[in-house]
Design an enzyme around this catalytic site. Structure first.
Site, PDB file in Angstrom:
ATOM      1  N   HIS A 276       0.833  -1.195   0.000  1.00 53.43           N
ATOM      2  CA  HIS A 276       0.000   0.000   0.000  1.00 53.43           C
ATOM      3  C   HIS A 276       0.874   1.253   0.000  1.00 53.43           C
ATOM      4  O   HIS A 276       1.905   1.316   0.656  1.00 53.43           O
ATOM      5  CB  HIS A 276      -1.012  -0.015   1.144  1.00 53.43           C
ATOM      6  CG  HIS A 276      -0.493   0.285   2.509  1.00 53.43           C
ATOM      7  ND1 HIS A 276      -0.380   1.566   3.007  1.00 53.43           N
ATOM      8  CD2 HIS A 276      -0.093  -0.530   3.509  1.00 53.43           C
ATOM      9  CE1 HIS A 276       0.061   1.523   4.252  1.00 53.43           C
ATOM     10  NE2 HIS A 276       0.256   0.263   4.582  1.00 53.43           N
ATOM     11  N   ASP A 288       5.620   2.819   7.023  1.00 53.90           N
ATOM     12  CA  ASP A 288       4.262   2.324   6.778  1.00 53.90           C
ATOM     13  C   ASP A 288       3.547   3.227   5.779  1.00 53.90           C
ATOM     14  O   ASP A 288       2.880   4.172   6.170  1.00 53.90           O
ATOM     15  CB  ASP A 288       3.505   2.289   8.111  1.00 53.90           C
ATOM     16  CG  ASP A 288       2.127   1.695   7.992  1.00 53.90           C
ATOM     17  OD1 ASP A 288       1.845   1.022   6.985  1.00 53.90           O
ATOM     18  OD2 ASP A 288       1.308   1.913   8.914  1.00 53.90           O
ATOM     19  N   GLU A 327      -5.423   1.650   2.021  1.00 58.15           N
ATOM     20  CA  GLU A 327      -5.258   0.521   2.942  1.00 58.15           C
ATOM     21  C   GLU A 327      -5.549   0.965   4.360  1.00 58.15           C
ATOM     22  O   GLU A 327      -6.166   0.229   5.145  1.00 58.15           O
ATOM     23  CB  GLU A 327      -3.825  -0.032   2.837  1.00 58.15           C
ATOM     24  CG  GLU A 327      -3.581  -1.323   3.627  1.00 58.15           C
ATOM     25  CD  GLU A 327      -3.056  -1.089   5.043  1.00 58.15           C
ATOM     26  OE1 GLU A 327      -2.806  -2.082   5.749  1.00 58.15           O
ATOM     27  OE2 GLU A 327      -2.887   0.086   5.452  1.00 58.15           O
ATOM     28  N   GLU A 328      -5.099   2.175   4.687  1.00 57.72           N
ATOM     29  CA  GLU A 328      -5.277   2.681   6.044  1.00 57.72           C
ATOM     30  C   GLU A 328      -6.738   2.970   6.371  1.00 57.72           C
ATOM     31  O   GLU A 328      -7.084   3.155   7.536  1.00 57.72           O
ATOM     32  CB  GLU A 328      -4.438   3.953   6.248  1.00 57.72           C
ATOM     33  CG  GLU A 328      -2.937   3.759   6.083  1.00 57.72           C
ATOM     34  CD  GLU A 328      -2.309   2.922   7.192  1.00 57.72           C
ATOM     35  OE1 GLU A 328      -3.058   2.437   8.068  1.00 57.72           O
ATOM     36  OE2 GLU A 328      -1.081   2.749   7.175  1.00 57.72           O
ATOM     37  N   ASP A 356       4.433  -5.026   3.617  1.00 54.07           N
ATOM     38  CA  ASP A 356       3.876  -3.893   4.352  1.00 54.07           C
ATOM     39  C   ASP A 356       4.710  -3.675   5.614  1.00 54.07           C
ATOM     40  O   ASP A 356       4.723  -4.523   6.496  1.00 54.07           O
ATOM     41  CB  ASP A 356       2.422  -4.216   4.721  1.00 54.07           C
ATOM     42  CG  ASP A 356       1.685  -3.027   5.316  1.00 54.07           C
ATOM     43  OD1 ASP A 356       2.309  -1.973   5.538  1.00 54.07           O
ATOM     44  OD2 ASP A 356       0.473  -3.156   5.558  1.00 54.07           O
ATOM     45  N   HIS A 456       2.053   5.032  12.769  1.00 50.08           N
ATOM     46  CA  HIS A 456       0.929   5.939  12.549  1.00 50.08           C
ATOM     47  C   HIS A 456       1.141   7.308  13.194  1.00 50.08           C
ATOM     48  O   HIS A 456       0.185   7.943  13.659  1.00 50.08           O
ATOM     49  CB  HIS A 456      -0.378   5.319  13.055  1.00 50.08           C
ATOM     50  CG  HIS A 456      -0.930   4.281  12.125  1.00 50.08           C
ATOM     51  ND1 HIS A 456      -2.166   3.707  12.295  1.00 50.08           N
ATOM     52  CD2 HIS A 456      -0.402   3.708  11.008  1.00 50.08           C
ATOM     53  CE1 HIS A 456      -2.387   2.834  11.327  1.00 50.08           C
ATOM     54  NE2 HIS A 456      -1.326   2.815  10.539  1.00 50.08           N
TER      55      HIS A 456
END
Length: 493
Positions: A276, A288, A327-328, A356, A456
């Site tokens: 992603h 990420d 994706e998130e 990922d 994140h």
């Protein structure tokens, strides 16, 4: 003419590459062709030619894009659009058949998120509105709490909500075992007006959500473990009334996947490889999942250098590279892609490889547990997944790299492929989970700390990567792509 092989650079030298310019890939003209190179040759050459130095330039570009676009590359934002354009244009110059795949997503903007315990000793609780929740009426929703049963699957099924006990009330549910959508639907079916999910660990509120506004059927939010246990204890002694106040706006946007295919290779034996491309809004997303995205891009470019798009030199099997968006937001890009495929097109996909987060700063080398040998969680993947795991494990063993299994827990883009019976595998190096003492002894790093403390967050940037782990996983991608592009014999095809 073959590409000139580059000697691998030492890992410390890579730290100086953050501002490196992106070199233009070689333009290759091509026509479809069938080729059957000697099995194993391509994998070996890709492993030799794919370098962390080469992939790092893509990471640097993703960081530059984020810096120029509000600090993130989230789906539906200019930062993601620029990232997609960079990948698309780079692959087109390398001779791939490249396409955008557009689809709609929604963005949630929370204005109010409050839970207040009413009555004597009332207080306000730390609250996180679920993404794409329904809003409460203006001024909030005041109602008594009703406790969903806490068992191995808390609040997941109808029998966790005794008949008549939840009508007109707010359900209090413990996190775990099933999705937030399933908990919410079960509570709503029992007559609950809203749902509050309390955490199963830690000190922060549950940050849950749904994939779209359509999935949010009643107002839903998360609170901390401590507050959830306190409410549970109080409700056991007598009625507890709370006011849930949620106000959230949902904005529709368009975003896009990038999908590139080799011009040659059998179209009924497609090797699909994905990562992603989107970040969360809170940060640039360099681990990420800039790491997986950069790794795929560099392998694709070296595969082109090996003649993947040249007449008479293409791989035996078609290779499809995909950079998923959203994706998130709930695997939306990969789900959209798979949903658009016909049944024949799905059957033509021989396998799916997913990468990922492959450069976590406190890493463990995880390999998706295709055969369920760990006996944890979701079980084995579709037939062929065990062989994919064995291929990756065997390669890591030969390199002397420790590794361990990771459950197919549905948190990344292999999910839609597995759901359609397509064998899957891949690697990652850990997210918010905590490294154990045993893992620190085997893999190095810090026990008791997250695999990625910047998960994140704004700190997920070029400065917070483990480049040794990145290098190892680049080799895994190169080996797997090179192997399956030439032969599916290990999968029985």
């Amino acid at each position: 003419m073959r590409a000139i092989r580059h000697r691998r650079r030492s890992i410390p030298a890579l730290a100086a590459l953050a501002a490196a310019a992106v070199a233009a890939p070689v333009l290759l003209t091509a026509t479809p062709a069938a080729a059957h190179p000697r099995e194993g040759r391509l994998a070996k050459e890709l492993v030799e030619e794919v370098t962390a130095r080469g992939a790092y330039r893509h990471l640097a570009r993703f960081q530059q894009i984020a810096d120029a676009n509000g600090g993130n590359r989230a789906a539906g934002t200019p930062g993601h659009a620029a990232s997609a354009a960079y990948v698309h244009d780079t692959l087109k110059k390398a001779g791939y058949q490249v396409a955008y795949q557009d689809f709609d997503v929604h963005e949630a903007h929370t204005k109010t998120e409050k839970t207040t315990v009413l009555g004597a000793g009332g207080r306000e609780l730390a609250t996180a509105a679920f993404t794409f929740t329904q809003s409460t009426p203006a001024g909030g929703l005041a109602a008594p709490l009703a406790l969903a049963r806490v068992d191995e699957t808390p609040g997941c099924t109808a029998d966790d909500y005794p008949a008549g006990a939840f009508t007109g009330k707010i359900a209090l549910v413990k996190r775990g075992a099933c999705t937030f959508v399933e908990k919410q639907r079960a509570a709503a079916a029992a007559g609950a007006l809203g749902v509050i999910v309390y955490n199963h660990s830690g000190t922060t509120p549950v940050r849950g959500g749904f994939s779209s506004p359509a999935e949010g059927v009643i107002p839903s939010a998360g609170i901390t473990l401590a507050d959830g246990e306190a409410l549970t204890a109080a409700a056991a002694r007598g009625e507890v009334t709370v006011r849930l106040d949620l106000d959230q706006e949902h904005v529709k946007k368009t975003t896009r996947n990038v999908v590139a295919e080799t011009r040659g290779g059998r179209s009924d034996r497609v090797v699909t490889v994905g990562a992603h491309l989107d970040s969360v809004p809170e940060g640039p997303g360099i681990n990420d999942n800039g790491s997986g995205s950069a790794g795929l891009l560099e392998v694709a470019l070296k595969l082109a250098d090996e003649g993947a798009n040249k007449k008479g030199r293409g791989p035996a099997n078609k290779v499809r590279f995909a950079w998923w968006s959203a994706e998130e937001l709930g695997l939306l890009g990969s789900e959209h892609h798979v949903a658009q495929l016909s049944e024949k097109q799905k059957k033509d996909i021989a396998l799916y490889l997913n990468f990922d987060m492959i450069a976590s700063p406190n890493p463990v080398q995880f390999v998706y547990d295709g055969d369920d040998s760990d006996k944890t969680g979701a079980g084995a993947g579709p037939a062929g997944s065990a062989q994919i795991e064995a291929l990756i494990n065997g390669f890591l063993d030969k390199k002397g790299k420790p590794h361990e299994g990771s459950d197919f827990d549905g948190r990344s883009d292999y999910g839609p492929f597995i759901a359609n019976g397509i064998p899957a595998g891949g690697t990652f190096t850990g997210a918010e989970g905590i490294k154990t003492a045993e893992q620190a002894e085997r893999h190095g790093g810090t026990a008791g700390a997250p695999y990625d403390p910047n998960y994140h967050g704004a700190g997920d940037n070029l400065k917070n990567l483990d480049l040794r782990a990145f290098d190892t996983n680049l080799d895994v991608i190169a080996h797997a792509v090179g192997t399956y592009a030439e032969s599916l014999r290990s999968l029985g095809r």
